[in-house]
Design a protein around this motif. Structure first.
Motif, mmCIF file in Angstrom:
data_model
loop_
_atom_site.group_PDB
_atom_site.id
_atom_site.type_symbol
_atom_site.label_atom_id
_atom_site.label_comp_id
_atom_site.label_asym_id
_atom_site.label_seq_id
_atom_site.Cartn_x
_atom_site.Cartn_y
_atom_site.Cartn_z
ATOM 1 N N GLN A 73 1.066 -0.930 -0.362
ATOM 2 C CA GLN A 73 0.492 0.314 0.201
ATOM 3 C C GLN A 73 0.834 1.138 0.006
ATOM 4 N N THR B 183 -3.599 1.784 6.314
ATOM 5 C CA THR B 183 -2.312 1.148 5.010
ATOM 6 C C THR B 183 -2.746 -0.340 5.277
ATOM 7 N N TRP C 236 -5.651 -1.968 5.088
ATOM 8 C CA TRP C 236 -6.368 -2.366 3.726
ATOM 9 C C TRP C 236 -5.038 -3.860 3.735
ATOM 10 N N ASP D 220 -5.485 -6.444 5.185
ATOM 11 C CA ASP D 220 -7.505 -7.410 4.671
ATOM 12 C C ASP D 220 -7.096 -8.187 3.619
ATOM 13 N N ALA E 30 -7.113 -4.218 -1.747
ATOM 14 C CA ALA E 30 -7.568 -3.277 -1.279
ATOM 15 C C ALA E 30 -6.892 -2.185 -2.069
#
Length: 287
Positions: free
Chosen positions: A172, A271, A274, A277, A285
């Motif tokens: 991210q 971040t 995300w 996940d 994500a």
């Protein structure tokens, strides 16, 4: 001021050896600003826009070799799947016009602490390919930044490419700015999770882009890598605190040092949410 226009990489390296004071220019999105504001007045400019070898990328053995002259728009369009965090960072650069001209190689050449792609290169442990008439060498991204707008290139070297791992797990990038576009980062953060290892790096919050080693080590040890459960808030908060502690920011017109540290903690927690996940669900994500 002389304007040198090589047509091949070999010619460009020969000119750079002959004129080490010549300032390379590709997209010109950093160099032209310095010229326009009279912050720099070099004896010569070395225009690299006609050097086709610099505008190519390839993948081999799980590594992307990204030519220094590939513009951000192509990174976004052509490498978003292989290098998602770099594509995320590229989307935040300037305007569409700047993304059409600007390059990762140019971002490296400027070596600004606020350069958007730098944190991503750090977390992916990128190698910077530097070439001269003497040969080619690879520098780790961590070793490339040596001071405010200073890099480790020799005077006769040019950045020719960046080597990055393809499909390197969840990653991210996020940044804070005073508006949503055409803005220099108040601070930025990149994160990668891969094979039990963590990469975490900050931008625009220290004299150089830098990694956050204490935060990386903490997270690598504490993440429940084989679990598919969400992370506890306490873990995310501690990670955010350690990221903030890694910064050495200043007060300036874009933000205070205290705000930068706070914002980095927020970016780190977001971040991480995300990226985790994606790790536990397999679904990417987007920042």
């Amino acid at each position: 001021m002389e304007f040198l226009r090589p047509a091949t990489l070999a010619e460009a390296l020969a000119l750079k050896a002959e004129r080490p004071d010549a300032v390379p220019i590709a997209g010109g999105t950093d160099v032209m600003v310095e010229l326009n504001f009279d912050h720099r007045r070099p004896e010569a400019l070395l225009d690299l826009t006609r050097v086709g070898e610099l505008a190519e990328w390839s993948t081999s053995d799980g590594t992307v070799r990204l030519g220094a002259g590939v513009p951000y728009t192509r990174v976004i369009a052509e490498l978003g799947e292989s290098l998602p965090a770099l594509a995320m960072a590229s989307r935040t650069v300037g305007s569409p016009q700047i993304r059409n001209r600007g390059t990762v190689g140019g971002n490296l050449g400027a070596a600004s602490p606020a350069g958007d792609t730098h944190p991503v290169l750090l977390v992916l442990d990128a190698r910077i390919e530097a070439a001269s008439v003497r040969g080619t060498r690879l520098l780790r991204a961590e070793d490339f930044y040596v001071g405010v707008k200073r890099h480790a290139l020799a005077p006769d070297e040019l950045i020719t490419a960046v080597h990055l791992p393809a499909d390197a797990g969840p990653q991210q990038f996020a940044k804070v700015g005073t508006r949503n576009a055409m803005v220099i980062a108040v601070c930025s953060f990149a994160l990668s999770l891969r094979d039990g290892e963590v990469g975490a790096a900050i931008g625009s919050a220290a004299p150089t882009p830098r990694r956050a080693p204490a935060a990386e080590q903490f997270l690598a040890a504490e993440l429940p890598w084989t679990s598919s459960e969400p992370l506890p808030d306490s873990l995310k908060r501690r990670f955010g605190d350690l990221v903030g502690e890694a910064a050495s920011p200043i007060d300036d017109v874009r933000g205070s040092a205290a705000y930068r540290k706070h914002a980095l903690g927020v970016l780190a927690r977001r971040t991480l949410t995300w990226a985790w996940d994606e790790h536990r669900t397999g679904e990417r994500a987007c920042a």
